[in-house]
Every structure is written in structure tokens, then in C-alpha cells.
Scaffold this active site. Sequence first.
Site, PDB file in Angstrom:
ATOM      1  CE  LYS A   1      -6.545  16.906  -1.530  1.00  0.00           C
ATOM      2  NZ  LYS A   1      -7.674  17.623  -2.148  1.00  0.00           N
TER       3      LYS A   1
ATOM      4  CE1 TYR B   1     -12.444  13.638  -7.579  1.00  0.00           C
ATOM      5  CE2 TYR B   1     -11.463  12.948  -9.656  1.00  0.00           C
ATOM      6  CZ  TYR B   1     -11.437  13.727  -8.516  1.00  0.00           C
ATOM      7  OH  TYR B   1     -10.402  14.598  -8.318  1.00  0.00           O
TER       8      TYR B   1
ATOM      9  CE1 TYR C   1     -12.202  16.241  -4.501  1.00  0.00           C
ATOM     10  CE2 TYR C   1     -11.258  17.732  -6.121  1.00  0.00           C
ATOM     11  CZ  TYR C   1     -11.256  16.516  -5.471  1.00  0.00           C
ATOM     12  OH  TYR C   1     -10.315  15.585  -5.792  1.00  0.00           O
TER      13      TYR C   1
END
Length: 340
Positions: free
Chosen positions: A59, A273, A299
Amino acid sequence: MKTSTRLDIDHLPRISLLDGPTPIQHLWRLETRLGKALAGVRIYIKRDDHILFAGGGNKVRKLEFLMGAALADGCDTVIATGGLQSNHARLTAAAAARVGIDCELVLGRVVPREDVEYEQNGNILLDKIFGAKLHILDRGQNASDFVYERAGKLAQAGKKVAVIPMGGSSAVGALGYARCAEEILAAEIELDIQFEKILIPNGSSGTHAGLAAGLSALGRSADMVRSYSVLGEEEATTTTTLLLANGALDLLGCDRIRSCAIDICGEHRGAGYGIPTDEAMDVIGLLAKAEGILLDPVYSAKAFAGMLHDIRQGAFKPGSNVLFIHTGGTPGLYAYRSEF
Ligand SMILES: *Cc1c(COP(=O)(O)O)cnc(C)c1O
């Protein structure tokens, strides 16, 4: 199609959060451990988890452009959304602090966990340290409605607000990974190797989209990227990724790509998730012990497990080089203590 070794990107607003290219390492100790199962495929890792800002991670690259755009618009406040353990929320809080504007985080309970580490440790602890104002939603509460209302209230109070998209994944945010593609192609020349594939996780798709856009803009094939979805179904994720990639290509003034250039695998997500899989937990131990590198269960470990599975299945040419991008997330490890 126009091709060049540089992207036409310098005219777009950006703040600087990276200190140069991230390192690329060859995982030869892991290769030695796995032996013949790899059929001579060589695994390299690009350490975006090693970015020297606020715990690092993918990010940061997106926020260079997202924050640049917010500042160019004269914003004094940003709002970001995510789950309680969002890496994106943590890094938005840190980036806002660094440029001296306010940050509000709208955090949803999207993962079925209620243990104290998940609720209070890891990223959420860091959000507070970086000085963000937190709004924690109830399970099932709609985040976009809340954000819309909150942004309205702040505007009424005279604030100029930028709402950052989920996961930083807009065409503008994806530009961060178009620049990363440029970095990877420069590294190929410097290291004198060619990467057959670039492997990454896919959550909100901006990372895949940006890499695909950057590669295509630089005259390489976008399907050099393969991502492992940790959030959405394969088909929906492909649609989102393509849309974002073409949005980024528009911003770069380059030709669009088609959906056949978007390579996504949805088989390593597990139950959903944020819910660790057995293979991801195994891979965390494997890489920690073989290389001293930490993956995260949400992830990077799911994607790394997917990559190893594909290598064992013979998906990549024997003797070829593949590049895994470590997108970060290790601060989130502390929220998963009970899984270990
Ligand atoms: C957000 C995130 C991803 C996924 O990136 P997208 O651009 O949302 O697909 C991967 N790894 C980590 C550690 C992340 O925080």
C-alpha cells in the site's frame, strides 16, 4: 503500441514514501530444501515488505499517488476503510501523519474473529500510534454508507476530505505498481536475468492491475503477472483487475489490454478472506525456517502456497526464474497468535 523503458508518469501528483527500489533476493536456501520438486525453477523474492516506511507493504506504493492526488486537491483530511487488521488503513494513517493531514479510519468486522489480539494488536494498535481517528463498525454495518455520512459531516465542518478507495485500489493507486513494473524490468537488466512470471496475492486488485498496466505500457506482456485471489471469486476479480489496469493505462496514455491478459487463480483462498488455510500456515513456517522471511496468513502466505503448488504442477518452464513480490502484511501476524 508505444514502448519505452520509462513510463510517462512524472507529470502525475505523487509524494515520496519509498527510498529507492526494493531489494530482490534469490531464495536458494528454500530451493535446496525443496529440491527436485521445483524442477529447476528458480525463485526470487522482491521485498516490498521491506519498504522503510511504517512497517512496509504494497500500500505504500499506492499511497504515493493517492496522497499526492489528495494534496494536489488541497485536502486536509483522508478517510480510508478496511477490516480491523487492514494494512492499508495502517499505512494510510502513517502517510497522512507524515504529510500533516488528518486521517479517519472506518474499520469493519469482516473476518469471523473476536480474540483480543485480532481486536487490539497488530495493525489496529499501529493505527492508534500513527494518530488516526478510528470508527469501528458493528458486524454487518455498511462501510460505504458510514464513510459517505462521515465525509458529509466533515465537509459541513469546513474540512476538505479525500475518500481513499478500498485497499487503495483505484486507477490512480494502481500507478504505484506500474512504477514497480518499471523497477522490475530495470532489475532484470541489472541482474542479467529474465523473469518468466511475477507472482502476487490479489485482494482489491490494484497491485495486479498496476503491474499489468506498467508491463504493457513498457512493451511486455501483461500476462507475465499471475495473482492468487485471497478475497473474491476468480471471475469477479478478473473483471475488477482489468477495469483498474485499463484505468491506469488511460492515465499513462497507453493502449488498453484485454481480459485474456489477466491471469488470476482463485484456488488458494480457502474458506474466505482473513481465514488462514493449512497450506498457508505451513508455508509461513517453511519460509521462516529456510530463509528467515516472515509471510502473513491473509495475503502473502496464500499466494506463496499457490506459487509453490503451481511450480510442483509444472506450470513454469524448468530452469526459468519466477519473481514473488512480498506485499507485506507482517504486522498482521500478531493478530493471528492463536493460529500458531
Ligand atoms: C492489500 C494487500 C494485498 C493485496 O493487494 P491488492 O492491491 O489489494 O490486490 C496483498 N498483500 C498485502 C500484505 C496487502 O496488505
